[in-house]
Write a protein that holds these residues in place. Structure first.
Motif, mmCIF file in Angstrom:
data_model
loop_
_atom_site.group_PDB
_atom_site.id
_atom_site.type_symbol
_atom_site.label_atom_id
_atom_site.label_comp_id
_atom_site.label_asym_id
_atom_site.label_seq_id
_atom_site.Cartn_x
_atom_site.Cartn_y
_atom_site.Cartn_z
ATOM 1 N N LEU A 68 0.956 -1.077 0.011
ATOM 2 C CA LEU A 68 -0.061 -0.015 0.057
ATOM 3 C C LEU A 68 0.868 1.151 -0.143
ATOM 4 O O LEU A 68 0.613 2.216 -0.608
ATOM 5 C CB LEU A 68 -0.916 0.111 1.337
ATOM 6 C CG LEU A 68 -2.196 -0.771 1.146
ATOM 7 C CD1 LEU A 68 -2.901 -0.725 2.454
ATOM 8 C CD2 LEU A 68 -3.076 -0.235 -0.150
ATOM 9 N N ILE A 69 2.083 1.224 0.747
ATOM 10 C CA ILE A 69 2.734 2.316 1.006
ATOM 11 C C ILE A 69 3.645 2.784 -0.478
ATOM 12 O O ILE A 69 3.662 3.737 -0.997
ATOM 13 C CB ILE A 69 3.686 2.601 2.202
ATOM 14 C CG1 ILE A 69 2.748 2.573 3.482
ATOM 15 C CG2 ILE A 69 4.850 3.369 1.974
ATOM 16 C CD1 ILE A 69 3.844 2.193 4.655
ATOM 17 N N ASP A 70 4.113 1.475 -1.000
ATOM 18 C CA ASP A 70 4.628 1.556 -2.262
ATOM 19 C C ASP A 70 3.601 2.549 -3.321
ATOM 20 O O ASP A 70 4.204 3.159 -4.135
ATOM 21 C CB ASP A 70 5.201 0.426 -2.693
ATOM 22 C CG ASP A 70 6.499 -0.322 -2.070
ATOM 23 O OD1 ASP A 70 7.244 0.687 -1.286
ATOM 24 O OD2 ASP A 70 6.673 -1.288 -2.242
ATOM 25 N N ASP A 71 2.474 1.874 -3.348
ATOM 26 C CA ASP A 71 1.476 2.287 -4.423
ATOM 27 C C ASP A 71 1.274 4.066 -4.042
ATOM 28 O O ASP A 71 1.261 4.503 -5.265
ATOM 29 C CB ASP A 71 -0.017 1.500 -4.106
ATOM 30 C CG ASP A 71 -0.730 1.962 -5.346
ATOM 31 O OD1 ASP A 71 -0.348 2.286 -6.512
ATOM 32 O OD2 ASP A 71 -2.116 1.944 -5.081
ATOM 33 N N VAL A 72 0.739 4.299 -2.866
ATOM 34 C CA VAL A 72 0.386 5.755 -2.697
ATOM 35 C C VAL A 72 1.931 6.659 -2.859
ATOM 36 O O VAL A 72 1.709 7.661 -3.177
ATOM 37 C CB VAL A 72 0.078 5.908 -1.228
ATOM 38 C CG1 VAL A 72 -1.524 5.032 -1.333
ATOM 39 C CG2 VAL A 72 0.642 5.804 -0.265
ATOM 40 N N ALA A 73 2.796 6.063 -2.404
ATOM 41 C CA ALA A 73 4.133 6.904 -2.645
ATOM 42 C C ALA A 73 4.511 7.136 -4.109
ATOM 43 O O ALA A 73 4.692 8.189 -4.739
ATOM 44 C CB ALA A 73 5.362 6.071 -2.006
ATOM 45 N N PRO A 80 8.936 6.152 -0.772
ATOM 46 C CA PRO A 80 8.275 5.092 0.440
ATOM 47 C C PRO A 80 8.819 5.007 1.803
ATOM 48 O O PRO A 80 7.954 5.106 2.684
ATOM 49 C CB PRO A 80 8.092 3.770 -0.340
ATOM 50 C CG PRO A 80 9.105 3.794 -1.523
ATOM 51 C CD PRO A 80 9.224 5.308 -1.852
ATOM 52 N N MET A 81 10.011 5.281 1.864
ATOM 53 C CA MET A 81 10.810 5.184 3.091
ATOM 54 C C MET A 81 10.272 6.309 3.866
ATOM 55 O O MET A 81 10.370 6.201 5.227
ATOM 56 C CB MET A 81 12.179 5.055 2.908
ATOM 57 C CG MET A 81 12.566 3.672 2.362
ATOM 58 S SD MET A 81 11.848 2.442 3.328
ATOM 59 C CE MET A 81 11.499 1.143 1.744
ATOM 60 N N LEU A 82 9.935 7.628 3.219
ATOM 61 C CA LEU A 82 9.696 8.414 4.034
ATOM 62 C C LEU A 82 8.378 8.608 4.892
ATOM 63 O O LEU A 82 7.960 8.833 5.824
ATOM 64 C CB LEU A 82 9.667 10.078 3.038
ATOM 65 C CG LEU A 82 9.232 11.581 3.833
ATOM 66 C CD1 LEU A 82 9.701 11.613 5.148
ATOM 67 C CD2 LEU A 82 8.963 12.406 2.638
#
Length: 238
Positions: A68-73, A80-82
């Motif tokens: 999910l985080i990779d997608d929204v980033a 995404p690490m932020l």
């Protein structure tokens, strides 16, 4: 006696022409020692480069939300690490987390702030991450790409950062928050440490085009009319 001298003179001037002349020999110069390959030379420990730090592995909770985080980033052109760093400091990956002031979910968003970016179901991880990433993207544009100022605004509100001349407000909680997020972000990136916060002259950040806020206008101003404060006040923490 005369005969002896005559004999010596005869030997001197009448010696065979084939006799070798005396040779002068130059002393050979000292030869330089053979070159030692650079690889064989000892290296001082102080001269050796420090090995790059290994990135901190994501926790099992972080791995759960990684897709999910990779997608929204990717949608908001953010690292995404932020986002992982913000989620870790804000909620430790607990989608049910609620602060004493009403900030909700993984990225601890106030409902009014999330509504600016078209999201209301803040207990839903995707909706919460969408709103939080959109807000971070907006703040990065608002403050000219300054990550420290964007994070300070995420914590204390963009109005507070603007009131202090586009500098990190002198709130202990906000400064601690920025340090924590940037340190965690540096660890996830495998960097030695985060860049120190600038306490010097404020930076004038050029405004860039903002993303649409869901057609609801500046809800922060609306919030202040009824509460007299910022929706992301320093007290609005867990």
């Amino acid at each position: 006696m005369k005969l002896l001298c005559s004999g010596l003179l005869w030997l001197l001037f009448c010696a065979p022409a084939s006799a070798e002349a005396l040779q002068w020999y130059a002393v050979p110069a000292e030869t330089a020692p053979p070159a030692v390959p650079a690889a064989a030379l000892p290296v001082s420990p102080a001269a050796r480069p420090e090995p790059a730090a290994a990135p901190k592995p994501l926790s099992s909770s972080a791995q759960r939300y990684r897709p999910l985080i990779d997608d929204v980033a990717r949608q908001h052109a953010l690292d995404p690490m932020l986002i992982h760093a913000v989620v870790q400091v804000e909620s430790a990956y607990r989608p049910e987390a609620v602060s004493g002031k009403g900030a909700v979910g993984l990225m601890q968003l106030m409902p009014a702030t999330a509504a600016r970016f078209g999201q209301t179901a803040l207990y839903d991880p995707r909706a919460n991450l969408q709103a939080g990433a959109a807000y971070l993207d907006w703040l990065m544009n608002r403050f000219g790409g300054r990550m420290d100022l964007a994070l300070a605004a995420y914590n204390a509100g963009e109005g507070a950062v603007a009131r202090y001349g586009n500098a990190i407000p002198p709130y202990a909680e906000t400064r601690d928050y920025v340090r924590k997020v940037m340190a965690h972000y540096a660890g996830l990136k495998g960097e030695a440490d985060a860049a120190p916060m600038a306490d010097a002259a404020p930076v004038s950040a050029p405004r860039r085009p903002r993303r649409a806020a869901g057609g609801l206008g500046d809800m922060e101003q609306f919030w202040r009319l009824f509460t007299g404060g910022s929706p992301r006040s320093p007290a609005a923490r867990l």
